[in-house]
Scaffold this active site. Sequence first.
Site, PDB file in Angstrom:
ATOM      1  N   CYS A   1      -2.516 -28.659  75.158  1.00  0.00           N
ATOM      2  CA  CYS A   1      -1.287 -28.364  75.879  1.00  0.00           C
ATOM      3  C   CYS A   1      -0.170 -29.232  75.328  1.00  0.00           C
ATOM      4  CB  CYS A   1      -1.476 -28.650  77.377  1.00  0.00           C
ATOM      5  SG  CYS A   1      -2.853 -27.747  78.118  1.00  0.00           S
TER       6      CYS A   1
ATOM      7  N   ASN B   1      -2.683 -33.364  78.505  1.00  0.00           N
ATOM      8  CA  ASN B   1      -3.006 -32.654  77.268  1.00  0.00           C
ATOM      9  C   ASN B   1      -4.321 -33.213  76.766  1.00  0.00           C
ATOM     10  OD1 ASN B   1      -3.051 -31.513  74.662  1.00  0.00           O
ATOM     11  ND2 ASN B   1      -1.752 -33.128  73.823  1.00  0.00           N
ATOM     12  N   GLY B   2      -5.379 -32.396  76.775  1.00  0.00           N
ATOM     13  CA  GLY B   2      -6.630 -32.913  76.250  1.00  0.00           C
ATOM     14  C   GLY B   2      -7.849 -32.180  76.743  1.00  0.00           C
ATOM     15  N   GLU B   3      -8.990 -32.772  76.427  1.00  0.00           N
ATOM     16  CA  GLU B   3     -10.286 -32.280  76.877  1.00  0.00           C
ATOM     17  C   GLU B   3     -11.163 -33.489  77.187  1.00  0.00           C
ATOM     18  OE1 GLU B   3     -11.333 -29.251  77.454  1.00  0.00           O
ATOM     19  OE2 GLU B   3      -9.679 -28.107  76.563  1.00  0.00           O
TER      20      GLU B   3
ATOM     21  N   SER C   1     -13.598 -29.316  63.751  1.00  0.00           N
ATOM     22  CA  SER C   1     -13.190 -29.747  62.424  1.00  0.00           C
ATOM     23  C   SER C   1     -13.755 -31.136  62.133  1.00  0.00           C
ATOM     24  CB  SER C   1     -11.663 -29.747  62.338  1.00  0.00           C
ATOM     25  OG  SER C   1     -11.209 -30.058  61.039  1.00  0.00           O
ATOM     26  N   GLY C   2     -13.884 -31.469  60.845  1.00  0.00           N
ATOM     27  CA  GLY C   2     -14.617 -32.663  60.432  1.00  0.00           C
ATOM     28  C   GLY C   2     -13.827 -33.934  60.247  1.00  0.00           C
TER      29      GLY C   2
ATOM     30  N   VAL D   1      -8.130 -23.068  78.258  1.00  0.00           N
ATOM     31  CA  VAL D   1      -9.419 -23.110  77.585  1.00  0.00           C
ATOM     32  C   VAL D   1     -10.558 -23.050  78.607  1.00  0.00           C
ATOM     33  CG1 VAL D   1     -10.951 -24.528  76.140  1.00  0.00           C
ATOM     34  CG2 VAL D   1      -8.518 -24.325  75.572  1.00  0.00           C
TER      35      VAL D   1
END
Length: 614
Positions: A2, A77-79, A377-378, A53
């Site tokens: 976000c 903003n985040g998870e 992603s790595g 999400v």
Amino acid sequence: MCGITGWIDWQQNLVEKSHIVAAMIDTLAARGPDAQGAYITPHAALGHRRLSVIDPVGGAQPMIRFRGEQKFVITYNGELYNMPELRQELADRGHVFNTRCDTEVLLVAFIEWGSACVERLNGIYAFGIWDEANQSLFLARDRIGVKPLFYTEQGSSLIFGSELKTLLANPLVRPEIDEEGLAEVFMLGPARTPGNGVFRGVKELKPGHSMIYNRQGKVITKYWALETKPHTDDFDATAAKVRELLIDATTRQLVSDVPICTLLSGGLDSSALTALAAMSNKQSGLGSLATYSVDYVDNELYFKANSFQPNSDSPWVRRVSEYFGTCHHTIVLDTPELAASLRPAALARDLPGMADIDTSLYLFCREIKKGATVALSGECADEIFGGYPWFQREEMINAATFPWSPQPEIRIPWLKPEIQHRIKPADYVAQRYSEALAEVPHLPGEDKCSARMREIFYLSLTRFMPTLLDRKDRMSMAFGLEVRVPFCDHRIVDYVWNVPWKLKNAHNREKGLLRYALTGILPEDVLWRKKSPYPKTHNPAYTKAVVSEAFAVLNQTSSPLKQVLAIDKLREIAETNLAASNIPWFGQLMSGPQLFAYLIQADYWMREYKVQIV
């Protein structure tokens, strides 16, 4: 993910400034295309743009919760990847939840534990919580700095936001740069000093820090830092622990209510995440995993191996995709679009960036978003496990400066003499390097070689990696694509930080420890493939296009770069010395062509943002 913003002012009535708050929120539309919201009172305004999400219906923000009569408001903003455990612990303490989203869990965690809540979080985040009763704002940023958070104090105001453009939408914040800003852009760029927002008076809340802001002022607290201690596990136990942590981190980050994919380059890091995600999908009966890779028109024709980029990615992408049965998508970019996207990529980043390394990711994310909303992603594996050339090459290890820019003196002639005199470029870089070394938590009794390698790891984690995390966040969020980075799990970072270099460098191979940890998960040929960095175009048409465009820009009397750069010196490089300039001046990929692409971005940035040198 976000976009968040906020404005606290003890003297003005912010209700009367709602149009400015709306303008600040509008700058974040790309980060949150699904919904928006605002909370405005006389002295506090919080804004939000949402990318849904988890729990699309219940997660609207800013979110409000009460404890008795006390009101708390969050913009986030985040998870949170440990949400299930946190939610259960809070439920056991008597809290009742109305949604399935982590926003509510985070807000309740703050209500329960106050500022200490951040010590319990596993995730990537930047958030602000307003305590109405105490007229106090709490800001925090994740330990590694995956999610951005900028702020500035202007008179009686504190203004914050996910991106620099958000702050600049407030008329109190002027797009001015002084000596420090010039040195950041033209001597350290595209890297930045931690905490530095480039524009005068603008700062970044550093990773692992929180802030309390109230009528008494602000207090910034470091709640996390790398802790140095002896490593007691043997090699086998270390590899097993790394494997366990990576599997757990990846599994946690696969939770989503929307389509998820992985970014697959065929290298070790992306292949590992793809393998773990594909196996998880199979066990859960979710079908084939979607994977995406990027390539360029005629790249196979023009690719030439070198010590920084030893082989092409495309055969390895096919190998991994076929091995794990993924539904693979190759995004092929062409030179004209790559060059034409330099400006919008700079707009997404709010600063000159990594040239075509940014623009390729920008276009890549645009295409991925058509089929997925979340990607793994790595990023971070190279910085943690020692994947870059500067972990192996003596001249880079022993450079008395940042090892990804081991010759900062080559930049100085690009600057006009008066700018050189003003910013003292060599001194500025030396000072920033010295400050970084002073932060390193050394291990008493460590031998000289090990101590230097610890410094290289610290520099990479705190000075180089943020550049890549900024790039990934801005280029992906420009299209509302959420990118998760399992290697940035702070438990992995904490553990591997103390692993001795001889174990990380097992068999004298870059990321040797990680390769052993992944034995049995990846095919042997993929497991031991020589590292190759993020793919870039090798088409000479790109070099021709950016050099031509750069001088079309620099020849304009209106170019703001004429205040800063020695145009004749740059013309000399373009006309007689471009091949010699192909030694990277930043990282592994930014050499001659990227210099001119960087200048195109810098010119556009100064024009578009109306940057004033003060």
